[in-house]
Design an enzyme around this catalytic site. Structure first.
Site, mmCIF file in Angstrom:
data_model
loop_
_atom_site.group_PDB
_atom_site.id
_atom_site.type_symbol
_atom_site.label_atom_id
_atom_site.label_comp_id
_atom_site.label_asym_id
_atom_site.label_seq_id
_atom_site.Cartn_x
_atom_site.Cartn_y
_atom_site.Cartn_z
ATOM 1 N N THR A 1 111.243 -65.683 21.767
ATOM 2 C CA THR A 1 111.336 -65.453 20.332
ATOM 3 C C THR A 1 109.963 -65.569 19.676
ATOM 4 O O THR A 1 109.076 -66.260 20.196
ATOM 5 C CB THR A 1 112.287 -66.509 19.720
ATOM 6 N N ASP A 2 109.812 -64.938 18.511
ATOM 7 C CA ASP A 2 108.556 -65.090 17.758
ATOM 8 C C ASP A 2 108.447 -66.484 17.134
ATOM 9 O O ASP A 2 107.369 -66.883 16.686
ATOM 10 C CB ASP A 2 108.430 -64.005 16.677
ATOM 11 N N GLU A 3 109.569 -67.235 17.118
ATOM 12 C CA GLU A 3 109.553 -68.545 16.457
ATOM 13 C C GLU A 3 108.647 -69.547 17.184
ATOM 14 O O GLU A 3 108.251 -70.561 16.605
ATOM 15 C CB GLU A 3 110.981 -69.078 16.317
ATOM 16 N N TYR B 1 114.791 -75.799 18.321
ATOM 17 C CA TYR B 1 115.049 -74.536 19.034
ATOM 18 C C TYR B 1 113.747 -73.896 19.499
ATOM 19 O O TYR B 1 113.569 -73.608 20.692
ATOM 20 C CB TYR B 1 115.824 -73.558 18.130
ATOM 21 N N LYS C 1 112.205 -73.237 23.341
ATOM 22 C CA LYS C 1 111.845 -71.910 23.867
ATOM 23 C C LYS C 1 110.363 -71.874 24.264
ATOM 24 O O LYS C 1 109.993 -71.292 25.280
ATOM 25 C CB LYS C 1 112.130 -70.818 22.830
#
Ligand code: NAD
Ligand code: TYD
Length: 350
Positions: free
Chosen positions: A131-133, A156, A160
């Site tokens: 994810t870009d997060e 989260y 990741k």
């Protein structure tokens, strides 16, 4: 013998679109979907593929080493596309432990199974869907590139990011052939209605308040799930081992503006007076540590792998609304939790 690909998390939102794409486009591959059917896994997403000759479902918990090693003993995978994860930021804030177990330990179990199970790494690939997060939060300007340092802010995104680091460490230390892609927010059919867009569609339809966190000024870069699946296909087949690719829609929206657009589409679709659905938007307490803005520079994947998204946002959103309104049974079963019975009927009572 067919070449066999393992797709983990294939019963979830994005995973089901990836499984569908690979099963229908690549009859010469055997696609093994390994998923342990958490609250987010729903085999009804794939019921029409159930009997496809090149598709198998395996109920596997990636946190359980015996499950994972047993799977690698039964199949000779040439590629792994790893999507299985706990994926919702709000849940990670209330109970982070599951995120550590699944997203970190589960990924390591798969990496170890590849490392130990693959005699040679020739033509093999472990593909981590991320994810870009992991890059943290942007201010008002700038974009995430593949060189942006990792700076995750939520349990989260931290889980990741840890998994991505481990994937890179296995490449660096053991030469495991890996590739990673970091994608922006997805929307489309089959998304669990805890995430913003399906939650809003369902609440608007049922005349329930739509919670807008904080002032609704947070910005996300939205991509249609089918476009993410096409990017995954491209990275899996053409990506350079050891490389990372950012995937995004060049499509930034403030939450409040997105919700107003969605309300307009719902007014039209439900024959409501213009402005009626918007009355349901309700400002609520902000998410803890809420990242302000995500936005992706996708020039690497677009130039090197010649990928571009096919859907514009308005059309993608209309298609998504149409899907949810025409699949009320799917929504009812997801909300009541009855979709778990599907697995029992299809797989346990045969
Ligand atoms: P999802 O929550 O809809 O689905 C996750 C799937 O993983 C479910 O089918 C679930 O049953 C399965 N799963 C969870 N724990 C498991 C375990 N221990 N063993 C086996 N299977 C397990 O998630 P999603 O939104 O489809 O996201 C899929 C992947 O894409 C995730 O890795 C996520 O981090 C990543 N991603 C998501 C987005 C997004 O906007 N949704 C954006 C970028 C990246
Ligand atoms: P979400 O769909 O949970 O994705 P993510 O947190 O991974 O970006 O949320 C998208 C944005 O919408 C995020 O800024 C939080 C916000 N949001 C709301 O305002 N209300 C809601 O009910 C939800 C679920 C999210």
């Amino acid at each position: 013998m067919k070449k066999t690909i393992l797709i983990t998390g294939g019963a979830g939102f994005i995973g089901s679109h990836v499984v569908r794409r690979f099963v229908t486009r690549y009859p010469d591959y055997l696609i093994v979907n390994a998923d342990n059917l958490t609250y987010a896994g729903n085999l009804a997403n794939l019921s029409d593929l159930e009997n496809a000759e090149n598709y198998r479902f395996e109920k596997i918990d990636i946190v359980n080493k015996d499950d994972v090693n047993g799977l690698f003993n039964r199949f000779d995978f040439f590629g792994v596309i790893h999507l299985a994860a706990e994926s919702h930021v709000d849940r990670s804030i209330t109970s982070p432990d599951e995120f550590i177990h699944t997203n970190i330990n589960g990924t390591v179990n798969l990496l170890n199974a590849c490392r130990n199970g693959w005699q040679s790494y020739e033509s093999k690939l472990f593909y981590q869907i991320s994810t870009d997060e992991v890059y943290g939060s942007l201010g008002e300007n700038g974009l995430f590139t593949e060189d942006t340092p990792y700076d995750p802010k939520s349990p989260y995104s931290a889980s990741k990011a840890s998994a991505d680091h481990l994937v890179r460490a296995y490449h660096n230390t053991y030469s495991l052939p890996v590739v990673i892609s970091n994608c922006s927010n997805n929307y489309g059919p089959n998304q669990f209605p805890e995430k913003l867009i399906p939650l809003a569609i369902n609440n608007i339809k049922n005349n329930k308040p739509v919670p807008v966190y904080g002032k609704g000024e947070n910005i996300r870069d939205w991509l249609y799930v089918g476009d993410h699946a096409s990017a995954i296909d491209r990275v899996f087949h053409k990506g350079k081992p050891g490389c990372t690719y950012n995937i995004g829609g060049n499509n930034e929206w403030k939450n409040i503006d997105l919700l107003k657009l969605l309300c307009g589409i719902m007014d039209d679709r439900l024959n409501r007076e213009k402005g009626e659905s918007e009355k349901l938007l309700t400002f609520v307490k902000d998410r803890a540590g809420h990242d302000l803005r995500y936005a992706i520079d996708n020039s690497r994947i677009s130039k090197q792998l010649e990928w571009t998204p096919a859907h514009n946002f308005h059309d993608g959103l209309e298609k998504t609304v149409e899907w949810y309104l025409s699949n009320q049974q799917w929504m009812n079963e997801v909300i009541s939790g009855d979709y778990g019975k599907y697995y029992e009927q299809q797989y346990l009572r045969r």
